[in-house]
Write an enzyme that holds these catalytic residues in place. Structure first.
Site, short mmCIF file in Angstrom:
data_model
loop_
_atom_site.label_atom_id
_atom_site.label_comp_id
_atom_site.label_asym_id
_atom_site.label_seq_id
_atom_site.Cartn_x
_atom_site.Cartn_y
_atom_site.Cartn_z
N ALA A 80 58.40 -33.71 -11.45
CA ALA A 80 58.59 -34.70 -12.29
C ALA A 80 60.01 -35.61 -11.92
O ALA A 80 60.73 -35.20 -11.29
CB ALA A 80 58.87 -34.40 -13.77
N ASP A 81 59.94 -36.59 -12.23
CA ASP A 81 61.04 -37.72 -12.21
C ASP A 81 61.30 -38.50 -13.14
O ASP A 81 60.27 -39.13 -13.73
CB ASP A 81 60.98 -38.53 -10.66
CG ASP A 81 62.43 -39.07 -10.38
OD1 ASP A 81 63.25 -38.26 -9.97
OD2 ASP A 81 62.42 -40.35 -10.65
N THR A 82 62.62 -38.83 -13.73
CA THR A 82 62.86 -39.63 -14.90
C THR A 82 63.82 -40.65 -14.40
O THR A 82 64.97 -40.42 -13.57
CB THR A 82 63.56 -38.85 -15.95
OG1 THR A 82 62.42 -37.87 -16.38
CG2 THR A 82 63.74 -39.69 -17.19
#
Length: 202
Positions: A80-82
């Site tokens: 995941a990346d935010t």
């Protein structure tokens, strides 16, 4: 937090992130990955790259990096990346106080979006499933004292948008429209739906 009466569900999933926030968020829904990998990728945005495209690209890059790091056979990989974004401007994580101050002055008194892309891959078949979401966050107008006190706390270091919604900065947030856990670092509903799609959780 998991109570003493609960037991974490250990899944055959490698988490392509050493972020304590993501690990804690997964624990919140009673899930523990069997392996945690700290991926090291270039997070520099491409020219005119939009925030949603950026997080999707990085989530997939983390997935690929995790595949090369795995030293054992793990059936699934979660990545995941935010990122926080003011309009189309990506507010990268930073350890530079001056950059963090610019970010916070930009967010002060306005709405911004927090984008996350979550990717779950089945290593044997190569099947990849992705969920991308955004949350709208409304910041109050920060006084100079609030801003400098927050910068002095160092809580902003290596945080998307240079703030942590689960910390002191919660007192600056007037409203959140969308997933709160997304702002912290992992949209739990969408992540759980990915797990459900592979029959990993009920």
């Amino acid at each position: 937090m998991i109570s003493s009466a609960q037991q974490l569900c250990k899944l055959p999933v490698a988490l392509a992130s050493a972020s304590p926030r993501r690990i804690e968020l997964l624990q919140q829904i009673n899930i523990a990955p069997c392996t945690v990998l700290a991926t090291d990728i270039d997070e520099t945005p491409l020219k005119q790259e939009l925030p949603r495209v950026y997080v999707e690209r990085l989530a997939h890059a983390k997935l690929e990096a995790a595949k090369t790091q795995l030293k054992e056979s793990v059936p699934f990989i979660l990545a995941a990346d935010t990122v926080a974004a003011a309009g189309s401007r990506i507010l990268n994580k930073t350890t530079d106080r001056h950059v963090a101050e610019k970010h916070l002055r930009l967010l002060s008194g306005r709405r911004h979006r927090v984008h996350t892309s979550v990717v779950l891959s089945e290593t044997k078949t190569g099947r990849v499933s992705t969920r991308s979401v955004y949350t709208v966050v409304q910041f109050s107008r920060l006084t100079e004292k609030q801003l400098q006190t927050y910068l002095d706390s160092n809580e902003w270091q290596s945080k998307a948008g240079s703030y942590a919604a689960q910390g002191i900065a919660a007192s600056f947030i007037k409203a959140i429209n969308g997933s709160h856990s997304n702002v912290v670092g992992l949209p739990l509903f969408e992540t759980a739906q990915l797990f459900r799609g592979y029959g990993l959780i009920p």
